[in-house]
Design a protein around this motif. Structure first.
Motif, short mmCIF file in Angstrom:
data_model
loop_
_atom_site.label_atom_id
_atom_site.label_comp_id
_atom_site.label_asym_id
_atom_site.label_seq_id
_atom_site.Cartn_x
_atom_site.Cartn_y
_atom_site.Cartn_z
N LEU A 24 0.83 -1.21 0.00
CA LEU A 24 0.00 0.00 0.00
C LEU A 24 0.86 1.25 0.00
O LEU A 24 0.60 2.20 -0.75
CB LEU A 24 -0.92 0.00 1.22
CG LEU A 24 -1.75 1.28 1.42
CD1 LEU A 24 -2.71 1.49 0.26
CD2 LEU A 24 -2.51 1.23 2.75
N ASN A 25 1.90 1.26 0.81
CA ASN A 25 2.79 2.41 0.88
C ASN A 25 3.44 2.68 -0.47
O ASN A 25 3.50 3.83 -0.93
CB ASN A 25 3.87 2.17 1.95
CG ASN A 25 4.71 3.38 2.21
OD1 ASN A 25 4.21 4.43 2.61
ND2 ASN A 25 6.00 3.27 1.98
N LEU A 26 3.93 1.63 -1.13
CA LEU A 26 4.56 1.78 -2.45
C LEU A 26 3.55 2.30 -3.47
O LEU A 26 3.87 3.16 -4.30
CB LEU A 26 5.12 0.44 -2.91
CG LEU A 26 5.75 0.41 -4.30
CD1 LEU A 26 7.01 1.26 -4.34
CD2 LEU A 26 6.06 -1.02 -4.74
N SER A 27 2.33 1.78 -3.40
CA SER A 27 1.30 2.18 -4.35
C SER A 27 0.97 3.66 -4.21
O SER A 27 0.90 4.40 -5.20
CB SER A 27 0.04 1.33 -4.12
OG SER A 27 -0.99 1.72 -4.98
N SER A 30 3.79 5.86 -5.41
CA SER A 30 3.92 5.95 -6.87
C SER A 30 3.01 7.03 -7.45
O SER A 30 3.36 7.65 -8.47
CB SER A 30 3.64 4.59 -7.52
OG SER A 30 2.26 4.30 -7.58
N MET A 31 1.87 7.27 -6.82
CA MET A 31 0.97 8.33 -7.30
C MET A 31 1.37 9.71 -6.78
O MET A 31 1.02 10.73 -7.37
CB MET A 31 -0.48 8.02 -6.91
CG MET A 31 -1.02 6.75 -7.57
SD MET A 31 -0.83 6.72 -9.38
CE MET A 31 -2.09 7.89 -9.88
N LEU A 32 2.11 9.73 -5.68
CA LEU A 32 2.58 11.01 -5.13
C LEU A 32 3.92 11.42 -5.73
O LEU A 32 4.45 12.48 -5.39
CB LEU A 32 2.70 10.91 -3.61
CG LEU A 32 1.40 10.62 -2.85
CD1 LEU A 32 1.64 10.57 -1.36
CD2 LEU A 32 0.33 11.65 -3.19
N ASN A 33 4.46 10.57 -6.61
CA ASN A 33 5.71 10.88 -7.30
C ASN A 33 5.51 10.98 -8.81
O ASN A 33 6.45 10.80 -9.57
CB ASN A 33 6.77 9.83 -6.97
CG ASN A 33 7.29 9.97 -5.55
OD1 ASN A 33 7.94 10.95 -5.21
ND2 ASN A 33 6.98 9.01 -4.70
N GLN A 34 4.28 11.25 -9.21
CA GLN A 34 4.01 11.46 -10.63
C GLN A 34 4.63 12.78 -11.10
O GLN A 34 4.75 13.73 -10.33
CB GLN A 34 2.50 11.48 -10.88
CG GLN A 34 1.81 10.14 -10.69
CD GLN A 34 2.24 9.12 -11.73
OE1 GLN A 34 2.11 9.33 -12.93
NE2 GLN A 34 2.76 7.98 -11.25
N THR A 35 5.01 12.82 -12.37
CA THR A 35 5.59 14.05 -12.91
C THR A 35 4.56 15.17 -13.01
O THR A 35 4.92 16.35 -13.02
CB THR A 35 6.22 13.79 -14.29
OG1 THR A 35 5.25 13.13 -15.13
CG2 THR A 35 7.46 12.92 -14.17
N ILE A 36 3.28 14.82 -13.09
CA ILE A 36 2.19 15.78 -12.91
C ILE A 36 1.37 15.25 -11.74
O ILE A 36 0.79 14.17 -11.81
CB ILE A 36 1.32 15.92 -14.16
CG1 ILE A 36 2.14 16.48 -15.32
CG2 ILE A 36 0.11 16.84 -13.88
CD1 ILE A 36 1.37 16.64 -16.62
N LEU A 37 1.34 16.00 -10.65
CA LEU A 37 0.77 15.51 -9.40
C LEU A 37 -0.74 15.67 -9.35
O LEU A 37 -1.30 16.62 -9.91
CB LEU A 37 1.39 16.26 -8.22
CG LEU A 37 2.88 16.00 -7.97
CD1 LEU A 37 3.40 16.96 -6.90
CD2 LEU A 37 3.11 14.56 -7.55
#
Length: 277
Positions: A24-27, A30-37
């Motif tokens: 869950l943490n990794l998932s 991954s969305m909080l490290n998108q190039t467009i947040l």
């Protein structure tokens, strides 16, 4: 939205007590490290969670004030009804789905948003997904789906042509099509059939793996057995009754998949790897 502007988007995720806290943490990361947040993260707690899962969620809430919108189900309602709630409360028109144990590559949302910017008539955009075991270096297969609308519509008569956790879709298009329903194992196929075949929601699949989906050695075992075969047949017969599948499609897709369900696990795995991927 201004024409040709990159739209803001929400993330939609559902979590229940059996999830692995590390996954869950990794998932979420991954969305909080998108190039467009994203500027909103909707997380549905589908029933009471373990203390470990709650700690992961609280950590992200504290580190990202104002981003998370938490919906708490008093009891486990299932994926369809949980996502239905999340769709309704989203503040943005565009929503990116994300599963709670997978991984989106950093440019996933940017690539989808760029396509949306250049093709504003589209209302749902998916991609391929890479299936991995244990770590993302161990990719065992690539799940490919058709690219263009007519190919997607044709494919949808027998198999779901859009990979659920990869999608970015418009809230209004989902609601216009009736939103998610309680259809265990087939929440995505049920919704996307209506969106594509009944409401003609313009859909596109980016022909790259923007998403990594976690599998396990028992992945194929869970897709077997008489009970699973019965679920397959009931759902696909209902698709036929609604006019989404011809009788021939039902025989090939429904009876064919039900037959695969009762194969020995080793043969079922081989079929998935060599035929369905």
């Amino acid at each position: 939205m201004v024409v040709n502007e990159i739209p803001k988007y929400s993330v939609l995720m559902s979590v229940y007590y059996k999830e692995n806290p590390q996954y869950l943490n990794l998932s979420i990361d991954s969305m909080l490290n998108q190039t467009i947040l994203p500027d909103e993260f909707i997380l549905v707690e589908d029933g009471p969670l373990t203390p470990e899962l709650i700690r992961v969620i609280k950590k992200h809430i504290l580190n990202n004030p104002g981003l998370f919108k938490i919906i708490k189900n008093k009891k486990n309602l299932g994926l369809g009804l949980s996502l239905r709630k999340g769709i309704k409360v989203a503040k943005n028109e565009w929503i990116a789905r994300m599963d709670s144990d997978d991984y989106s590559i950093p440019i996933r949302c940017e690539q989808q948003l760029q396509f949306i910017k250049q093709n504003p008539e589209y209302e749902m955009v998916g991609s391929f997904e890479a299936e991995f075991i244990n770590n993302m270096d161990n990719v065992i297969s690539i799940h490919k789906v058709p690219e263009k609308m007519e190919q997607i519509k044709q494919f949808m008569h027998r198999r779901c042509a859009v990979l659920h956790p990869t999608v970015m879709y418009k809230k209004s298009a989902v609601i216009r099509s009736g939103n998610y329903r309680n259809v265990p194992l087939y929440e995505d196929y049920d919704l996307f059939s209506r969106m594509v075949l009944e409401y003609n929601i313009k859909t596109y699949n980016i022909q790259k793996s923007l998403y990594y989906i976690r599998t396990s050695p028992d992945f194929y075992k869970r897709r077997g057995g008489i009970r699973y075969a019965g679920t397959v047949l009931r759902f696909k017969w209902n698709q036929h009754v609604k006019g989404y599948m011809s009788l021939t499609d039902f025989i090939i897709s429904g009876l064919g998949q039900a037959g695969v369900c009762i194969l020995p696990n080793s043969l079922r795995k081989l079929f998935y790897m060599k035929v369905l991927r």
